[in-house]
Motif scaffolding. Sequence first.
Motif, PDB file in Angstrom:
ATOM      1  N   UNK A 335       0.922  -1.350   0.043  1.00 34.54           N
ATOM      2  CA  UNK A 335       0.123  -0.088   0.055  1.00 34.54           C
ATOM      3  C   UNK A 335       0.807   1.222  -0.073  1.00 34.54           C
ATOM      4  N   UNK A 336       1.937   1.077   0.765  1.00 33.00           N
ATOM      5  CA  UNK A 336       2.832   2.530   0.615  1.00 33.00           C
ATOM      6  C   UNK A 336       3.598   2.564  -0.778  1.00 33.00           C
ATOM      7  N   UNK A 337       4.128   1.580  -1.422  1.00 28.17           N
ATOM      8  CA  UNK A 337       4.584   1.621  -2.660  1.00 28.17           C
ATOM      9  C   UNK A 337       3.289   2.097  -3.575  1.00 28.17           C
ATOM     10  N   UNK A 338       2.140   1.497  -3.322  1.00 28.23           N
ATOM     11  CA  UNK A 338       0.992   1.646  -4.371  1.00 28.23           C
ATOM     12  C   UNK A 338       0.640   3.311  -4.096  1.00 28.23           C
ATOM     13  N   UNK A 339       0.666   3.899  -2.931  1.00 24.79           N
ATOM     14  CA  UNK A 339       0.349   5.156  -2.759  1.00 24.79           C
ATOM     15  C   UNK A 339       1.275   6.053  -3.575  1.00 24.79           C
ATOM     16  N   UNK A 340       2.500   5.674  -3.676  1.00 23.71           N
ATOM     17  CA  UNK A 340       3.875   6.539  -4.407  1.00 23.71           C
ATOM     18  C   UNK A 340       3.315   6.454  -5.674  1.00 23.71           C
ATOM     19  N   UNK A 341       2.852   5.104  -6.122  1.00 25.80           N
ATOM     20  CA  UNK A 341       2.625   4.981  -7.516  1.00 25.80           C
ATOM     21  C   UNK A 341       1.428   5.864  -8.053  1.00 25.80           C
ATOM     22  N   UNK A 342       0.443   5.952  -7.196  1.00 28.37           N
ATOM     23  CA  UNK A 342      -0.666   6.641  -7.615  1.00 28.37           C
ATOM     24  C   UNK A 342      -0.432   8.226  -7.608  1.00 28.37           C
ATOM     25  N   UNK A 343       0.700   8.733  -6.972  1.00 25.13           N
ATOM     26  CA  UNK A 343       1.070   9.886  -6.633  1.00 25.13           C
ATOM     27  C   UNK A 343       1.703  10.320  -7.961  1.00 25.13           C
TER      28      UNK A 343
END
Length: 771
Positions: A335-343
Amino acid sequence: MRRTAGGERLFRFKRWWRSEKGGVSMYLMMILLPLLLFLGLLIDVLRWKTADQEAELAVKAGVRSVMSAYSKNLQAYGLYAIETGTVDANGEFAKTVSDNLSDSAGADRFVWMRQELVPGTAKVTPIYPLSNHQTMRQQILEEMKYRAPLNFALEIVDKFQKNGVAAAMGDASRFGERASKVEALIGERDKKMNEAWQEFAAIKQKSADITPFYQTQLRDLNELSARIGVHTLEDTRLALQQAKAQATALQNQIRSIDGSINSLAQAGAGAVQAIAQLAQSRAELASQYQIAMQTVTQYEELIANFVRYGELLLVLQGKTALDQDELHTKLIRFQQAFKQTVLANDALNAEMEQIKNGGGGSSTTAKADDVFARVQVIGKQELDQWEADAGGAVAQFSGFHAQMNDGIWFTQQKYANTTAAVEGSKQTLDTAWTRMSPEMNRRSLSQKNIQDAKREQRAKTQAVLDQVRRGIGACSLVSGVDPYESLYHSLQGNPATPGVKGYFQTFMEMNRQQDNLASVPTAPLDNPDQAGLSALKLASGLENVLSTVRDEYYIDDYAVSKFSYRTLGMEKDSYGRIRTSKELSMPEQHPLANQEVEYMIYGAASCAGNYSLAYAEMFAFRLAIGVAEALLAPDANSLAAGSPLLVLLAAVAEGAVQAQQDMALLIQGDSVPVSKKLSSAIALSYKDYLRIFLLLHSKEAALLSRIQALVYVNTGVDLTQTATYLSGSASTAFSFWFMRGVTRLLGNNGFAACGADKARCSLSKTADLRY
């Protein structure tokens, strides 16, 4: 009646007034005397005004006479000033003033007003030397105000603005900046997405590892549950005790019968019947014992199943807790990596939306719309589904963990639910993996291909840049000694003697300017990416520079016209004849031969340094034009890759080859077309590009100081000992004819003071003139 004294006098006056003797004479005297007095006063006033005007004209003539002795050496550069150290300004001024006064007519001649110079009062004050930047600037503007606008309009504006070259390079620069920005956003998005994909793969791998184990253990647990059935542990234990007690009782009965049979066997044949009966009873008891032992065995196996059920359930509960924690940890990292991906993805999508809506700059160059339209974007819905799958899979396993710890007996229904939860978690991850892995693999392969293509284009560009760096222009040296070293020491100072300043530094300090100006930006020739972007940025400045006419144009054109540069004497006209300079400064004969303009722009302390910087920047400018041309028709393979930076790198590689060929012609004095695709009919020479660089790197303080330093070197005239503005003052004197006292009184009160000398009137005059 006696009259008083006053009355007596009044009486006598009335009698005299009534008398007619001498009346006409008295009347005439009363009329003429004031008139004569007034005429005398008027004559002196007119003579005073004549003297005032004559003194003023004489002082102005004196100042003009001194200023006529301007330096011929400086005049060749369009500069007008007197050399205060070589001209007797005060003597010339005094002589001219004296010659222009009425006293010079001679004593034997009658003059209306004889005026002479007061000895020792004639003085000239020279101010505003050419060492002052403002003074130098003003004189250059006066020299070039009729020439520079025509030159720049024809040589620069028409050749770039009206043919769209400046706009094309501006578009190319904006495309390059936007391409680099988009490429950085793509790289950041792909990097973050790969990191999230790795975390997702870890979740999937964990699920794949534990699912077979849980499938087997749940099957075993279901079998144990089926064996146990509806029995409870307490009932089973009680039944086991009862079965064991029954078996023990039967076993004791059998032993008792066996003892009776042994006793009867000793009695002989008479006990046969009794033994037979006992044997029959024993057989029945043995049969019942076997049944009781089977019952004990069944209950013991049931107890063992209870034990195995409990042990297996504890193992599963413990493992599900550990696996759930591990899955949650992996999910948090995902989720942390995914959040950065979304940003990163949102930033890229916002940039692409801005470009799509016209916020990305002009698309006239490089078919920008086509390039950016091929960039692969990822929709928010796709990412949301990915996050939902990962979170849903872990949530399903958490549900399985909760079921294993709910304390409810494991039934067939619970077996179905738990199995469905475990397998559903894995199935969710497998489905997401199956859906996304082809796109991820395609993107990974595309990234690899793009990186390979970038390396290929960079290698092509770097090969040209290396050749440019090896073959960059330099001055020829005789026996390894720079023939211009001493001149550069005079201009820039000698590093071996730090305390001695060069002319440039002297003029900078004299005008209170700091010698910490930023260096002229150039395109780095050791990095293909930076070379292309820097060249485009450098050339894009021309679009704004040419938008308005500025005074800097005059100074820049003055520098190119009055001083020498590398190809001076090599340029040819349309008939193939060598062009010669018509300037009075004769730049082809200057000591710092064929390098003065380069020195003005770059300020290096050697001929080789200035030539190299000019060559590098000129190459960068031609590279920018080549890139702009290449971007008009981008390489098809690069365009299809969906990488704006790859399109730019391919254009840089193509433009570098063309720029190298152009430079070979420019340093030989030839002209090359501004753009073969945009303006092939218009050509620019080495000199024209120097004009452009002077415009792009407008640093007036440094440029003026270097011009002053070069004028000093070329003419030997110390500009600090010159003057472009003279203030002359002198005092003259003349005598009044008639009413000196009255005239002086009128002068002191109403006109101008005549000084302390009562016999003569002194007039002080000042005249200020400049070139």
